[in-house]
Design a protein around this motif. Sequence first.
Motif, PDB file in Angstrom:
ATOM      1  N   SER A  96       3.891  19.852  25.259  1.00  0.00           N
ATOM      2  CA  SER A  96       4.069  18.476  24.800  1.00  0.00           C
ATOM      3  C   SER A  96       4.429  18.420  23.315  1.00  0.00           C
ATOM      4  O   SER A  96       4.383  19.414  22.611  1.00  0.00           O
ATOM      5  N   THR A  97       4.760  17.215  22.893  1.00  0.00           N
ATOM      6  CA  THR A  97       4.981  16.936  21.475  1.00  0.00           C
ATOM      7  C   THR A  97       4.008  15.838  21.074  1.00  0.00           C
ATOM      8  O   THR A  97       3.930  14.801  21.728  1.00  0.00           O
ATOM      9  N   THR A  98       3.275  16.083  20.010  1.00  0.00           N
ATOM     10  CA  THR A  98       2.295  15.125  19.508  1.00  0.00           C
ATOM     11  C   THR A  98       2.684  14.747  18.087  1.00  0.00           C
ATOM     12  O   THR A  98       2.987  15.615  17.273  1.00  0.00           O
ATOM     13  N   THR A  99       2.697  13.448  17.804  1.00  0.00           N
ATOM     14  CA  THR A  99       3.012  12.970  16.457  1.00  0.00           C
ATOM     15  C   THR A  99       1.718  12.817  15.678  1.00  0.00           C
ATOM     16  O   THR A  99       0.796  12.129  16.114  1.00  0.00           O
ATOM     17  N   LEU A 100       1.655  13.474  14.521  1.00  0.00           N
ATOM     18  CA  LEU A 100       0.513  13.379  13.603  1.00  0.00           C
ATOM     19  C   LEU A 100       0.930  12.410  12.497  1.00  0.00           C
ATOM     20  O   LEU A 100       1.882  12.682  11.766  1.00  0.00           O
ATOM     21  N   THR A 101       0.237  11.290  12.373  1.00  0.00           N
ATOM     22  CA  THR A 101       0.618  10.264  11.394  1.00  0.00           C
ATOM     23  C   THR A 101      -0.544   9.972  10.466  1.00  0.00           C
ATOM     24  O   THR A 101      -1.650   9.664  10.916  1.00  0.00           O
ATOM     25  N   VAL A 102      -0.285  10.049   9.153  1.00  0.00           N
ATOM     26  CA  VAL A 102      -1.293   9.692   8.160  1.00  0.00           C
ATOM     27  C   VAL A 102      -0.914   8.354   7.532  1.00  0.00           C
ATOM     28  O   VAL A 102       0.263   8.088   7.273  1.00  0.00           O
ATOM     29  N   PHE A 115      -1.179  28.864  20.907  1.00  0.00           N
ATOM     30  CA  PHE A 115      -1.626  27.895  19.901  1.00  0.00           C
ATOM     31  C   PHE A 115      -3.135  27.942  19.715  1.00  0.00           C
ATOM     32  O   PHE A 115      -3.901  27.901  20.672  1.00  0.00           O
ATOM     33  N   GLN A 116      -3.568  27.956  18.426  1.00  0.00           N
ATOM     34  CA  GLN A 116      -4.992  27.922  18.085  1.00  0.00           C
ATOM     35  C   GLN A 116      -5.359  26.624  17.352  1.00  0.00           C
ATOM     36  O   GLN A 116      -6.316  25.967  17.724  1.00  0.00           O
ATOM     37  N   ASN A 117      -4.588  26.294  16.302  1.00  0.00           N
ATOM     38  CA  ASN A 117      -4.854  25.062  15.560  1.00  0.00           C
ATOM     39  C   ASN A 117      -3.646  24.680  14.721  1.00  0.00           C
ATOM     40  O   ASN A 117      -2.724  25.472  14.530  1.00  0.00           O
ATOM     41  N   VAL A 118      -3.692  23.454  14.229  1.00  0.00           N
ATOM     42  CA  VAL A 118      -2.695  22.967  13.283  1.00  0.00           C
ATOM     43  C   VAL A 118      -3.456  22.463  12.064  1.00  0.00           C
ATOM     44  O   VAL A 118      -4.505  21.834  12.190  1.00  0.00           O
ATOM     45  N   ARG A 119      -2.932  22.791  10.899  1.00  0.00           N
ATOM     46  CA  ARG A 119      -3.554  22.397   9.629  1.00  0.00           C
ATOM     47  C   ARG A 119      -2.600  21.436   8.927  1.00  0.00           C
ATOM     48  O   ARG A 119      -1.476  21.815   8.585  1.00  0.00           O
ATOM     49  N   LEU A 120      -3.069  20.212   8.714  1.00  0.00           N
ATOM     50  CA  LEU A 120      -2.260  19.186   8.066  1.00  0.00           C
ATOM     51  C   LEU A 120      -2.897  18.861   6.721  1.00  0.00           C
ATOM     52  O   LEU A 120      -4.094  18.564   6.642  1.00  0.00           O
ATOM     53  N   VAL A 121      -2.103  18.934   5.647  1.00  0.00           N
ATOM     54  CA  VAL A 121      -2.590  18.655   4.292  1.00  0.00           C
ATOM     55  C   VAL A 121      -1.717  17.546   3.715  1.00  0.00           C
ATOM     56  O   VAL A 121      -0.488  17.623   3.768  1.00  0.00           O
ATOM     57  N   TRP A 122      -2.370  16.532   3.144  1.00  0.00           N
ATOM     58  CA  TRP A 122      -1.618  15.445   2.513  1.00  0.00           C
ATOM     59  C   TRP A 122      -2.350  14.950   1.285  1.00  0.00           C
ATOM     60  O   TRP A 122      -3.539  15.185   1.119  1.00  0.00           O
ATOM     61  N   VAL A 144       0.862  -1.179   0.000  1.00  0.00           N
ATOM     62  CA  VAL A 144       0.000   0.000   0.000  1.00  0.00           C
ATOM     63  C   VAL A 144       0.904   1.236   0.000  1.00  0.00           C
ATOM     64  O   VAL A 144       1.750   1.382   0.878  1.00  0.00           O
ATOM     65  N   PRO A 145       0.755   2.112  -0.994  1.00  0.00           N
ATOM     66  CA  PRO A 145       1.635   3.283  -1.068  1.00  0.00           C
ATOM     67  C   PRO A 145       1.347   4.265   0.076  1.00  0.00           C
ATOM     68  O   PRO A 145       0.182   4.449   0.447  1.00  0.00           O
ATOM     69  N   PRO A 146       2.384   4.870   0.631  1.00  0.00           N
ATOM     70  CA  PRO A 146       2.156   5.833   1.716  1.00  0.00           C
ATOM     71  C   PRO A 146       1.612   7.159   1.200  1.00  0.00           C
ATOM     72  O   PRO A 146       1.753   7.493   0.025  1.00  0.00           O
ATOM     73  N   ALA A 147       0.994   7.896   2.109  1.00  0.00           N
ATOM     74  CA  ALA A 147       0.509   9.233   1.793  1.00  0.00           C
ATOM     75  C   ALA A 147       1.700  10.192   1.780  1.00  0.00           C
ATOM     76  O   ALA A 147       2.765   9.891   2.309  1.00  0.00           O
ATOM     77  N   THR A 148       1.494  11.371   1.192  1.00  0.00           N
ATOM     78  CA  THR A 148       2.550  12.394   1.156  1.00  0.00           C
ATOM     79  C   THR A 148       2.022  13.660   1.827  1.00  0.00           C
ATOM     80  O   THR A 148       1.037  14.242   1.365  1.00  0.00           O
ATOM     81  N   ILE A 149       2.673  14.048   2.920  1.00  0.00           N
ATOM     82  CA  ILE A 149       2.279  15.276   3.609  1.00  0.00           C
ATOM     83  C   ILE A 149       2.867  16.450   2.833  1.00  0.00           C
ATOM     84  O   ILE A 149       4.070  16.494   2.576  1.00  0.00           O
ATOM     85  N   ILE A 150       2.003  17.394   2.445  1.00  0.00           N
ATOM     86  CA  ILE A 150       2.488  18.537   1.668  1.00  0.00           C
ATOM     87  C   ILE A 150       2.493  19.828   2.481  1.00  0.00           C
ATOM     88  O   ILE A 150       3.122  20.802   2.073  1.00  0.00           O
ATOM     89  N   ALA A 151       1.813  19.851   3.635  1.00  0.00           N
ATOM     90  CA  ALA A 151       1.841  21.056   4.476  1.00  0.00           C
ATOM     91  C   ALA A 151       1.441  20.712   5.901  1.00  0.00           C
ATOM     92  O   ALA A 151       0.565  19.873   6.126  1.00  0.00           O
ATOM     93  N   THR A 192      -7.375  17.351   4.031  1.00  0.00           N
ATOM     94  CA  THR A 192      -7.005  18.439   4.937  1.00  0.00           C
ATOM     95  C   THR A 192      -7.676  18.216   6.282  1.00  0.00           C
ATOM     96  O   THR A 192      -8.881  17.955   6.348  1.00  0.00           O
ATOM     97  N   ALA A 193      -6.897  18.324   7.331  1.00  0.00           N
ATOM     98  CA  ALA A 193      -7.429  18.239   8.690  1.00  0.00           C
ATOM     99  C   ALA A 193      -6.997  19.498   9.429  1.00  0.00           C
ATOM    100  O   ALA A 193      -5.807  19.822   9.471  1.00  0.00           O
TER     101      ALA A 193
END
Length: 168
Positions: free
Chosen positions: A132-138, A67-74, A49-56, A114-115
């Motif tokens: 803290s540090t949080t890992t965001l994984t797609v 901190f207000q939010n984090v925007r993750l785009v893949w 299964v090909p992995p996703a690509t995070i672009i932002a 986009t999340a």
Amino acid sequence: MIVRRQRVLAGVAGAALLCGVALAPPAQITDAAFTDPEYGRATITAFRVPPATIIACTVANNGLGVFQNVRLVWTSVYPASGVRLTLTQGATTAVVPAANITTTGPAGGLYTHTAVLTQSLLASLISNLLGSTTTLTVTNLLAGTSWVSDGTSRQLSIALLGLNASCT
């Protein structure tokens, strides 16, 4: 007299049977050999299964640097039903609900996901958000199977009191 005649016939039939068995040729001993000069050749490659690509991965802080939010785009070759976003902090892992992920496409064979994870959403999924540090994984999921791609990750770091958040 009839009984005697039956006995004689039975005796003659038995003698004929014994003579037939005695005169039959013995079984031949054979060596069974199975050979086939043909063979097959093939190359087998397992599907991966090909992995996703995070672009932002961008963080929005308010005017005070909180901190207000984090925007993750893949991007992914899979639609919304074929992707998963997880958050990991220490030993705690949470899956971001699909309702918090928007999908567009496909364009050029790729879907864009986009999340936008607000402070309140992150706090509801991961208990200790500040300092803290949080890992965001797609990951990509192959529909109808339990196959999952390798994860692609970014680190969301939030300093004490929610100051100076960054995504790397």
